[in-house]
Motif scaffolding. Sequence first.
Motif: not given
Length: 254
Positions: A106-111
């Motif tokens: 979730l965190y590295w996909t958001m950007p």
Amino acid sequence: MGRLRIGRSGVVEIVGLLLLGVFLAATSAFDSEEIPTVPRYLYWIAALVGGGVIAALIEPWIAARLPGRPRLFALAQLVAMTPPITLWITVLPMCLWGDPFRIERLYWTMPSVVTVNVAVIGLAWVVRQAFKPKTAPAVDGAPPPAIRAKLAPRLARARLIAIEAEDHYLRIHTDAGSELVLMRFGDALDALTAADGFRTHRSWWVARTAVETARWKGGRGELVLSTGAVAPVSRTYAAALKGTDWAAPVMADG
């Protein structure tokens, strides 16, 4: 098919998202070259079209709360659509090829999702501008834009005759008929500031060119309009209107 809509989005926008998905798959965007060809195309098409559906379902709710503020609307749309689309992108590999769900994704996909969402919002704006219906020119004496926007197209194109306040509503009289709309009389008077007409009563505004006959009695009056409607003239406005040159344009009394 042309009538199919999801929220405010139509077929053209969905097709645009599909083509963008094909483009991202073909270019192996965001380091997706390690995914085999067929799954990669499925992934990007599902990501873009699915994300577009999510955004389309959110958009009407935001648009209703930010009318007439396009920049703030675009920012609010971006903020609102990013979390659910990020979740969709995160679970998509699990749905397509059984990849285990990992919360850190979730965190590295958001950007990446934010980047694509900015492009999608821009794409939607371009498509809507390109396919925006051409507005027929208003006839002479048509209602001003703020009032015209509330009317059915047939009446919006017609000549404005009078406006009559009825509780919290206004009855808009035109030479093509009348319609009851939700609008404050004061807001209508503000919109009519430059119109060729005048206020005749606490609940009436009349277009000057619509007046057929003026009748006066006991400090009050009545104006017979071209549609046959009769507009009252109260004592407050009678003195000024008695001296009106009906053949000459006058400014509205707001």
